[in-house]
Design a protein around this motif. Structure first.
Motif, PDB file in Angstrom:
ATOM      1  N   ASP A  16      16.481  12.181 -12.254  1.00 41.77           N
ATOM      2  CA  ASP A  16      16.944  13.221 -11.674  1.00 41.77           C
ATOM      3  C   ASP A  16      16.746  13.709 -13.320  1.00 41.77           C
ATOM      4  N   GLU A  17      17.491  15.246 -12.578  1.00 45.27           N
ATOM      5  CA  GLU A  17      17.334  16.153 -14.356  1.00 45.27           C
ATOM      6  C   GLU A  17      17.810  15.742 -15.405  1.00 45.27           C
ATOM      7  N   ASN A  18      19.164  15.155 -14.744  1.00 42.27           N
ATOM      8  CA  ASN A  18      19.885  14.352 -16.003  1.00 42.27           C
ATOM      9  C   ASN A  18      19.818  13.649 -17.135  1.00 42.27           C
ATOM     10  N   ARG A  19      18.483  13.159 -16.479  1.00 42.89           N
ATOM     11  CA  ARG A  19      18.013  11.340 -16.891  1.00 42.89           C
ATOM     12  C   ARG A  19      18.654   9.888 -16.341  1.00 42.89           C
ATOM     13  N   GLU A  22      17.424   7.350 -10.422  1.00 43.46           N
ATOM     14  CA  GLU A  22      17.455   7.996  -8.991  1.00 43.46           C
ATOM     15  C   GLU A  22      17.358   6.828  -8.225  1.00 43.46           C
TER      16      GLU A  22
END
Length: 111
Positions: A16-19, A22
């Motif tokens: 995800d955008e925070n690494r 997922e």
């Protein structure tokens, strides 16, 4: 001795955008596995030069805790079996199996 054949295992981690993982998928063509989904993985490799184990532990953010407990228990049992195959050390294998039973009991995994 030259390698006559090679086999490849691939791991893909969707972040995800925070690494944060997922999605995990893996493939092993020789085993007939192609982009199979997984919720967790533990990978260890032995660095002989530095005499140390290197590892990657990943799980997706939707991995339920109850499944993680079962996953760990099954991994510990599997490691006990692998230890026996690799070392033929029956006494330590029995100790490891005892711990696996204790682990399952404390986590109330045994029915």
């Amino acid at each position: 001795m030259a390698n006559l054949y090679t086999s490849e295992i691939t791991l893909k981690v969707g972040l995800d955008e925070n690494r944060v993982p997922e999605e995990l998928t893996w493939s092993a063509q020789d085993g007939g596995i192609n982009n199979e989904k997984a919720k967790a993985m533990l990978l260890s490799v032995w660095d002989s030069k530095n005499q140390e184990s290197l590892k990657i532990d990943l799980w997706t953010k939707d991995m339920p805790v109850d499944e993680m407990k079962i996953f760990f228990h099954q991994t510990l049992v599997s490691l006990s079996d692998t230890f026996m195959k690799a070392t033929q050390d029956e006494k330590m294998t029995a100790t490891m199996k005892d711990f696996c039973e204790y682990f399952a009991e404390k986590l109330e995994l045994k029915k």
